[in-house]
Write an enzyme that holds these catalytic residues in place. Structure first.
Site, PDB file in Angstrom:
ATOM      1  N   HIS A 251      -6.344  58.540  78.580  1.00  0.00           N
ATOM      2  CA  HIS A 251      -7.917  58.486  78.635  1.00  0.00           C
ATOM      3  C   HIS A 251      -8.554  58.472  77.428  1.00  0.00           C
ATOM      4  CE1 HIS A 251     -12.013  58.903  79.869  1.00  0.00           C
ATOM      5  NE2 HIS A 251     -11.517  58.434  80.978  1.00  0.00           N
ATOM      6  N   PRO A 252      -9.419  57.647  76.854  1.00  0.00           N
ATOM      7  CA  PRO A 252      -9.649  57.305  75.601  1.00  0.00           C
ATOM      8  C   PRO A 252     -11.085  57.999  75.148  1.00  0.00           C
ATOM      9  CG  PRO A 252     -10.540  55.769  76.937  1.00  0.00           C
ATOM     10  CD  PRO A 252      -9.903  56.350  77.850  1.00  0.00           C
ATOM     11  N   CYS A 253     -11.489  58.948  76.064  1.00  0.00           N
ATOM     12  CA  CYS A 253     -12.546  59.723  75.577  1.00  0.00           C
ATOM     13  C   CYS A 253     -12.387  60.393  73.977  1.00  0.00           C
ATOM     14  CB  CYS A 253     -12.969  60.907  76.623  1.00  0.00           C
ATOM     15  SG  CYS A 253     -11.741  61.843  77.071  1.00  0.00           S
ATOM     16  N   ARG A 254     -11.342  60.732  73.651  1.00  0.00           N
ATOM     17  CA  ARG A 254     -11.278  61.211  72.464  1.00  0.00           C
ATOM     18  C   ARG A 254     -10.653  60.602  71.244  1.00  0.00           C
ATOM     19  NH1 ARG A 254     -12.083  66.724  72.485  1.00  0.00           N
ATOM     20  NH2 ARG A 254     -12.678  66.304  70.286  1.00  0.00           N
TER      21      ARG A 254
END
Lengths: 308, 320
Positions: A251-254
């Site tokens: 997941h690219p959120c960080r």
């Protein structure tokens, strides 16, 4: 959890539709990429690591803001010889840190939850989840690929063993000998792809796994090849933006924040990072999430002129 | 590696298939919206690349783009751009039956023979020299159970059988066959060949090394003109080898051998198995057909169930 994920997807989709894509570079300031920077970095990756290529994917899923022949990057048939879940248990059993802990890597991992605290041994205990996962590897007879769960409908293969007129020629066939240990079982392969996530303005990594007989691996089993600090947390199973089916994804959120840290570390050492190197840095960081999937991200690529 | 003694039979590592989920999705959609009950064979395209990892062989891969487009407005011609070094095009054909009984009743040996005959014809007519990808022609039989989203399928990679079989004279890494000067020049020539969009996906070729150790990669059709007066030259037949095993060449060599034997009647030939990251190996050596893919060592078809990603009720449940 699933519902919130869906809600977020819907929200993200709407935002992506109504907002334009980034045109001003914020690579050094925020660790993010504009669309054109993504293409530049992708071109550089393809030229330096030729096992990667650009693909256009499903025509119906094409993103208008990316060139049609450069929708996403992919490298296929990447070997994964050992399960990451297993690897970590081994390290832990040996009393070693599994997370990379030299000073370079500190910044990359710190953002993924807790930084490793050498005194906090309690945290190193394998979670129930990782124990569950690792169980599978001892049960050699469990078929791992997609298509085995509907056993009621699937005819026994033996019923159809073709004794008919098929010609064989054992003299010139190389018949693979039956594996005498479990090495063969463990040689999974992965298609690793990188898409551009417009919402987070970063690349995003996707994994499609195949078992040793090249049958699609159930997404759940893919999590065995993800560092257990990330499995089910930062790595989730979702629809691929350009391909069919459900795939595991980091997941690219960080990603932006992590990349920013890496860039800061480089700059503090007087290295001016160039945006076309972004994906090399990015893939190096992703390697900490999928440590046993041996994709190519090295800058020094030699075609093998002098074979060993 | 040390080669065997002069008389060991050359054994080839079989080709293996790998089918992307997108292929089955598009096949289902074509079956529902375009083909209907028409089960006539459809030309498809497979992709392969030279081995690029020392631990695993590369496969013949089928992707959604392997099939004709399922949307009617786009032309059904393959719209994929050529020149991708990781995607050598291989022509194939799919026989998708309407029933599982039909699938099992297919005359497998007959179908294999028919494809092998096409290869043989292309070798004899010289078409294989112009477009060498036809040497690796493949065959897929399938039954798509669209009620259960499961797919029965079986690949064949028809290979013309040499009689008597080819024997292996010697097998060595390229670094031991070439002088360091030659190796450098060969490497540079390959870089150029692999980086040019015109040749990156041409899987069979000639490696010509002149007496000054200067290497050039040429198309198969240039064989006659490469027989120059230059006495010191070396001429090797090369191919992209998907196999990773150190002591065996991959499947595509079989039909190249058939071509070399039938067309030029050579008794002993040097081959170069082109693999990336591991260097190359060389073979010296001096129609019936085989080639159904084995499934875990057995001669049975495969089944894949995609109910999880295709069954609308399940999708609805997981979306809830």
């Amino acid at each position: 959890m699933v519902l919130s994920q869906k809600l977020h997807e819907a929200f993200k989709g709407t935002v992506e539709r109504i907002t334009g894509h980034r045109t001003v570079s914020a690579f050094k300031e925020k660790g993010v990429l504009s669309v054109s920077e993504f293409v530049t970095a992708g071109d550089n990756l393809v030229s330096k690591c030729p096992t990667w290529s650009w693909e256009s994917g499903e025509p119906s899923k094409r993103k208008p803001y990316l060139p049609s022949e450069k929708q996403y990057l992919i490298t296929r048939n990447v070997p994964c010889l050992r399960r990451a879940a297993y690897l970590e248990e081994e390290y832990e059993a040996a009393g070693m840190e599994i997370l990379l802990d030299n000073e370079d890597n500190d910044g990359w991992l710190a953002t993924h939850g807790k930084p490793k605290d050498t005194s906090g041994e309690v945290e190193n205990l394998p979670s129930i989840e990782s124990l569950e996962i690792s169980k599978n590897r001892d049960v050699k007879s469990v078929p791992s690929h997609v298509g085995v769960e509907d056993e009621d409908d699937i005819p026994d293969m033996a019923d159809f063993e073709e004794a008919d007129n098929i010609e064989i020629d054992p003299g010139t066939y190389l018949i693979a000998h039956e594996p005498d240990d479990d090495n063969i079982l463990r040689t999974r392969t992965y298609d690793v792809s990188i898409t551009y996530d417009k919402y987070y303005q970063t690349p995003r990594v996707w994994l499609t796994g195949y078992d040793e007989s090249r049958m699609l691996l159930q997404a759940e089993l893919v999590l065995e090849d993800v560092s257990q600090d990330h499995a089910r947390k930062t790595v989730t199973i979702e629809d691929h933006p350009h391909l069919s089916g459900k795939h595991a994804s980091v997941h690219p959120c960080r990603h932006g924040a992590v990349m920013k840290k890496i860039i800061d570390v480089l700059m503090s050492r007087g290295v001016e990072p160039e945006v076309d190197k972004y994906l090399f840095l990015f893939l190096k960081f992703v390697a900490s999430v999928i440590p046993t999937i041996e994709y190519d991200y090295t800058m020094d690529f030699d075609l093998g002129s002098s074979s060993s | 590696m040390e080669g065997g003694s002069g008389k060991s039979i050359l054994q080839f590592a079989p080709f293996q298939s790998s089918v992307d989920e997108g292929f089955w999705h598009r096949l289902s959609s074509l079956k529902l919206n375009k083909f209907g009950v028409d089960d006539s064979p459809v030309p498809i395209t497979g992709f392969y690349a030279p081995c690029s990892q020392s631990q695993v062989s590369n496969h013949l891969t089928l992707l959604a783009e392997s099939l004709p487009s399922d949307s009617s407005e786009e032309s059904s011609v393959l719209a994929v751009s050529r020149g991708n070094r990781n995607r050598c095009f291989v022509p194939g054909i799919i026989y998708n039956t309407n029933t599982v009984e039909g699938f099992h009743a297919l005359d497998k040996q007959g179908l294999l023979k028919a494809e092998a005959q096409k290869i043989w014809k292309d070798i004899c007519s010289g078409k294989a020299l112009e477009d060498s990808s036809v040497l690796s022609r493949f065959l897929l039989i399938s039954f798509a159970d669209l009620k259960k989203w499961s797919f029965h399928y079986w690949f064949a990679f028809p290979a013309l059988v040499l009689d008597p079989p080819a024997t292996l004279v010697n097998l060595r890494p390229a670094s031991q066959c070439f002088s360091s000067e030659e190796a450098e020049s060969v490497s540079a020539a390959f870089n150029e060949w692999r980086n040019s969009s015109l040749t990156a996906d041409v899987p069979f070729f000639l490696v010509h090394i002149d007496s000054n150790s200067h290497a050039t990669i040429k198309h198969l059709k240039d064989w006659e003109t490469s027989q120059s007066a230059d006495d010191g030259h070396k001429l090797l037949f090369g191919f992209y080898d998907p196999c990773h095993l150190p002591n065996h060449p991959g499947w595509p060599l079989r039909n190249l051998l058939a071509l070399v034997c039938s067309r030029w009647d050579l008794k002993s030939v040097h081959f170069l198995c082109y693999r990336e990251s591991r260097g190359w190996r060389n073979h010296g050596h001096v129609p019936n057909a085989v080639g159904w893919e084995l499934n875990k060592g057995r001669r049975v078809p495969r089944i894949i169930s995609l109910a999880k990603s295709m069954d609308p009720t399940r999708l609805a449940i997981s979306a809830a």
